[in-house]
Design an enzyme around this catalytic site. Structure first.
Site, PDB file in Angstrom:
ATOM      1  N   ASP A 175       0.846  -1.199   0.000  1.00 47.72           N
ATOM      2  CA  ASP A 175       0.000   0.000   0.000  1.00 47.72           C
ATOM      3  C   ASP A 175       0.884   1.254   0.000  1.00 47.72           C
ATOM      4  O   ASP A 175       0.612   2.217  -0.719  1.00 47.72           O
ATOM      5  CB  ASP A 175      -0.909  -0.026   1.239  1.00 47.72           C
ATOM      6  N   HIS A 258      -4.579   2.313  -7.240  1.00 46.79           N
ATOM      7  CA  HIS A 258      -5.807   2.003  -6.490  1.00 46.79           C
ATOM      8  C   HIS A 258      -7.002   1.781  -7.420  1.00 46.79           C
ATOM      9  O   HIS A 258      -7.896   1.002  -7.095  1.00 46.79           O
ATOM     10  CB  HIS A 258      -6.092   3.071  -5.432  1.00 46.79           C
ATOM     11  N   HIS A 261      -6.615  -1.699  -8.370  1.00 49.27           N
ATOM     12  CA  HIS A 261      -7.033  -2.484  -7.195  1.00 49.27           C
ATOM     13  C   HIS A 261      -8.559  -2.641  -7.180  1.00 49.27           C
ATOM     14  O   HIS A 261      -9.081  -3.736  -6.988  1.00 49.27           O
ATOM     15  CB  HIS A 261      -6.565  -1.806  -5.905  1.00 49.27           C
ATOM     16  N   HIS A 275      -5.581  -6.041   0.778  1.00 47.76           N
ATOM     17  CA  HIS A 275      -5.627  -4.770   0.037  1.00 47.76           C
ATOM     18  C   HIS A 275      -4.262  -4.414  -0.559  1.00 47.76           C
ATOM     19  O   HIS A 275      -4.133  -4.195  -1.759  1.00 47.76           O
ATOM     20  CB  HIS A 275      -6.109  -3.671   0.990  1.00 47.76           C
TER      21      HIS A 275
HETATM   22 ZN   LIG Z   1      -4.632   1.688  -0.097  1.00 44.95          ZN
END
Ligand SMILES: [Zn+2]
Length: 359
Positions: A175, A258, A261, A275
């Site tokens: 992340d 993201h 993602h 995540h």
């Molecule tokens: Zn994130």
């Protein structure tokens, strides 16, 4: 009075305070005391038994408190239950530990009370943010709740985080890896951050420092985590994963990593992956989209060293059909999506081709 419309603000946002130490939990009582006489603390049920004695010892003698067990995900039901408890007990401050921290943030917002969050893993940059992800009762994401304020205090006990499985720390590195690349894309395109304005220069320097820190200390931090030790490298990486990445993404802005993602999450295949693991794949695909091949190789090699996925199969997509990649690309590129914060137009075909490079 005339409102001047030519103002072009830039900005950044921060948690009120951030404290990190091996053994920081012991400071919880004295910190809670600064907000009032009575605290309502919510602890994630998965770690409740592990933390109950430690939290009780930290709060006892400092504030009156009640300790509740969090039911699971942050849902509207959990948020209103916590708000009701805190209201009926006359709490002056709300405390959220482990997975309960989003529930605590949202309930504190509803009550107009200060909130202390105590992360117990460093798997993402969520703790410092003014964001709570609200889930449906079936475990699917309902919506992102944007809060008016960041937490008043983020209290990070590195000993606690070092005792958690190293996979969580690695995911947090994934992340944190996105933070610089996404912020830099926003800087170049002039895209807005979470305050709906471009970031100030500090935001980009924090994001850059975040990347430098994980590159330098990531491998050693994972070794320390394997040994369940809060050594100097894990101290640096926890700070990067939680504080630097938190400020960097909120104030710098988010982009392709993201968005990809979010696209990947459309596939059932990836649901057992964290995540940050999916975000790492998003970073690699984003570098391919930008045609930054040297940087792609550097980041891919780093991901291998810090146990992050580098191929679609590593996040459960063993059979990446054209149809699956199209689903990911459609979600990633929908109108208004953050992928359009990149400094050049991004099409579904570009995303599909980038993902094919990760087969
Ligand atoms: Zn994130």
């Amino acid at each position: 009075m005339l409102v001047k419309t030519t103002v072009k603000p830039r900005g950044a946002r921060f948690p009120g305070r951030y404290i990190q130490a091996d053994g920081a939990m012991a400071l919880l009582g004295q910190e809670a005391q600064t907000y009032g006489k009575r605290a309502t603390a919510l602890v994630d049920r998965g770690i409740f038994d592990l933390l109950e004695a430690e939290v009780t010892n930290a709060l006892a003698g400092r504030v009156d408190f009640d300790l509740a067990r969090h039911g699971g995900e942050c849902s509207e039901r959990e948020i209103s239950a916590l708000a009701e408890t805190a209201r009926s007990k006359g709490a002056d401050v709300v405390i959220g530990g482990g997975k309960a921290l989003d529930t605590a943030k949202a309930a504190a917002r509803d009550l107009g009370l200060p909130v202390i969050v105590v992360p117990t893993i460093a798997a993402s940059d969520a703790p410092c943010s003014a964001l709570a992800v609200v889930y449906n009762e079936d475990g699917t994401v309902a919506y992102d709740s944007f809060l008016p304020n960041n937490p008043n205090l983020v209290l990070v006990d590195t000993a606690l985080i070092a005792r958690a499985p190293a996979r969580f720390l690695a995911a947090g590195i994934g992340d944190a890896l996105a933070t610089w690349y996404e912020a830099d894309s926003c800087r170049r395109s002039g895209a807005f951050n979470c305050m709906k304005m471009p970031g100030v220069s500090l935001a980009f320097e924090v994001a850059r420092f975040c990347r430098e820190t994980i590159f330098e200390f990531g491998v050693a931090a994972l070794s320390e985590c394997d040994a369940k030790t809060a050594g100097p490298a894990i101290e640096r990486v926890i700070e990067a994963n939680i504080l630097l990445s938190g400020i960097g993404f909120e104030s710098g802005g988010v982009a392709a990593a993201h968005a990809i993602h979010h696209g990947l999450c459309e596939l059932d295949d990836v649901h057992h992956h964290l995540h940050g693991e999916k975000v790492a794949i998003g970073v690699l695909a984003g570098l391919k989209i930008q045609g930054l091949d040297d940087e792609f190789i550097r980041v891919r090699d780093f991901c291998r060293l810090v146990r992050l996925p580098t191929r679609l199969a590593d996040i459960g997509i063993a059979d990446p059909t054209e149809a699956k990649l199209a689903i990911v690309a459609r979600r990633a590129c929908r109108a208004g999506e953050i992928i359009h914060n990149e400094p050049m137009p991004v099409t579904e075909t570009m995303v599909i081709n980038a993902l094919k490079a990760l087969i």
